[in-house]
Design a protein around this motif. Structure first.
Motif, short mmCIF file in Angstrom:
data_model
loop_
_atom_site.label_atom_id
_atom_site.label_comp_id
_atom_site.label_asym_id
_atom_site.label_seq_id
_atom_site.Cartn_x
_atom_site.Cartn_y
_atom_site.Cartn_z
N ILE A 39 0.85 -1.18 0.00
CA ILE A 39 0.00 0.00 0.00
C ILE A 39 0.89 1.23 0.00
CG2 ILE A 39 -1.74 1.25 1.30
CD1 ILE A 39 -2.68 -1.47 2.37
N GLU A 40 0.78 2.02 -1.05
CA GLU A 40 1.58 3.24 -1.19
C GLU A 40 0.66 4.41 -1.51
OE1 GLU A 40 4.34 2.51 -4.29
OE2 GLU A 40 5.35 0.87 -3.24
N VAL A 41 1.09 5.61 -1.15
CA VAL A 41 0.32 6.81 -1.45
C VAL A 41 0.21 6.95 -2.97
CG1 VAL A 41 0.26 9.33 -1.28
CG2 VAL A 41 1.00 7.98 0.67
N GLY A 42 -1.03 7.18 -3.44
CA GLY A 42 -1.28 7.34 -4.87
C GLY A 42 -1.79 6.09 -5.54
N SER A 43 -1.70 4.92 -4.89
CA SER A 43 -2.16 3.69 -5.52
C SER A 43 -3.67 3.53 -5.39
CB SER A 43 -1.44 2.48 -4.92
OG SER A 43 -1.71 2.39 -3.54
N LYS A 44 -4.27 2.92 -6.41
CA LYS A 44 -5.70 2.64 -6.41
C LYS A 44 -5.90 1.17 -6.05
CE LYS A 44 -7.02 6.04 -9.86
NZ LYS A 44 -7.67 6.27 -11.16
N ASP A 68 -20.33 -2.93 0.79
CA ASP A 68 -20.11 -2.44 -0.57
C ASP A 68 -18.65 -2.62 -0.98
OD1 ASP A 68 -22.72 -1.63 -0.69
OD2 ASP A 68 -22.31 0.52 -0.59
N GLN A 69 -18.44 -3.02 -2.23
CA GLN A 69 -17.09 -3.06 -2.80
C GLN A 69 -16.83 -1.70 -3.45
OE1 GLN A 69 -14.73 -5.48 -2.80
NE2 GLN A 69 -16.01 -6.77 -1.50
N VAL A 70 -15.72 -1.07 -3.10
CA VAL A 70 -15.41 0.26 -3.62
C VAL A 70 -13.97 0.31 -4.10
CG1 VAL A 70 -17.08 1.51 -2.20
CG2 VAL A 70 -14.81 1.07 -1.30
N GLU A 71 -13.73 1.20 -5.07
CA GLU A 71 -12.37 1.48 -5.50
C GLU A 71 -11.93 2.74 -4.77
OE1 GLU A 71 -9.70 1.88 -9.53
OE2 GLU A 71 -11.78 2.52 -9.60
N VAL A 72 -10.76 2.70 -4.14
CA VAL A 72 -10.26 3.83 -3.37
C VAL A 72 -8.84 4.17 -3.81
CG1 VAL A 72 -11.70 3.39 -1.35
CG2 VAL A 72 -9.45 2.32 -1.52
N LYS A 73 -8.47 5.40 -3.53
CA LYS A 73 -7.10 5.84 -3.78
C LYS A 73 -6.49 6.20 -2.43
CE LYS A 73 -4.38 9.04 -6.54
NZ LYS A 73 -4.43 10.06 -7.60
N VAL A 74 -5.26 5.76 -2.21
CA VAL A 74 -4.56 6.07 -0.96
C VAL A 74 -4.05 7.50 -1.06
CG1 VAL A 74 -2.66 5.44 0.56
CG2 VAL A 74 -3.88 3.65 -0.72
N ILE A 75 -4.53 8.37 -0.15
CA ILE A 75 -4.11 9.78 -0.20
C ILE A 75 -3.07 10.12 0.86
CG2 ILE A 75 -6.14 10.64 -1.40
CD1 ILE A 75 -7.29 11.48 1.27
N ASN A 76 -3.00 9.34 1.92
CA ASN A 76 -1.92 9.54 2.90
C ASN A 76 -1.80 8.34 3.82
OD1 ASN A 76 -4.12 9.90 4.56
ND2 ASN A 76 -3.41 11.78 5.47
N ALA A 129 -10.38 8.42 -6.68
CA ALA A 129 -10.11 7.16 -7.38
C ALA A 129 -10.79 7.13 -8.75
CB ALA A 129 -10.59 5.98 -6.54
N LYS A 130 -11.80 7.98 -8.93
CA LYS A 130 -12.49 8.04 -10.22
C LYS A 130 -11.57 8.70 -11.24
CE LYS A 130 -16.93 8.58 -7.96
NZ LYS A 130 -18.01 9.50 -7.69
#
Length: 133
Positions: free
Chosen positions: A3-8, A54-62, A76-77
């Motif tokens: 898990i890194e910042v910026g990864s989806k 719910d299954q969701v797509e997320v982006k790691v912001i910090n 993430a969109k």
């Protein structure tokens, strides 16, 4: 997958609070999607957008030093664009005024606001500045 910042990543909503939703990511780690990061518009009740499971797509912001992971659904969109800064011109007036014109407009606006404020506060105090004696 690390898990890194910026990864989806894909995740599953495991809990909902009034301030956001907890999302379980891979390897059993959990992150928080703050209520302001759920949708592009204002979200009053997060339950209108997400449910537990719910299954969701997320982006790691910090990722905090203590291991807390901040996530975003709206970033993430692919269509997400950061908000643009507004122009500094009030009422879309062309910037053709000289300094004296700007000052006179400012003074007039200030006097109008002060008069309105004075009128509103006097009515709440019981009239024209009644003095106690």
């Amino acid at each position: 997958m690390s898990i890194e910042v910026g990864s989806k990543l894909q995740g599953k909503v495991t809990g909902i609070t009034h301030f956001g939703a907890f999302v379980e990511l891979s390897e059993g780690t959990t992150g928080l999607v703050h209520i302001s990061e759920v949708a592009d518009n204002y979200v009053k009740d997060i339950r209108e957008h997400l449910q537990v499971g719910d299954q969701v797509e997320v982006k790691v912001i910090n990722i905090e030093k203590d291991g807390k992971i901040g996530l975003s659904i709206k970033k993430a969109k692919d269509s997400y664009r950061p908000p643009r800064k507004r122009q500094e011109r009030p009422n879309n007036r062309p910037n053709t005024e000289n300094f004296e014109q700007k000052m006179s407009r400012f003074l007039k606006d200030s006097e109008d606001r002060l008069a309105s404020l004075k009128r509103n506060t006097e009515s709440k105090r019981g009239g024209r500045g009644a003095r106690r004696g």
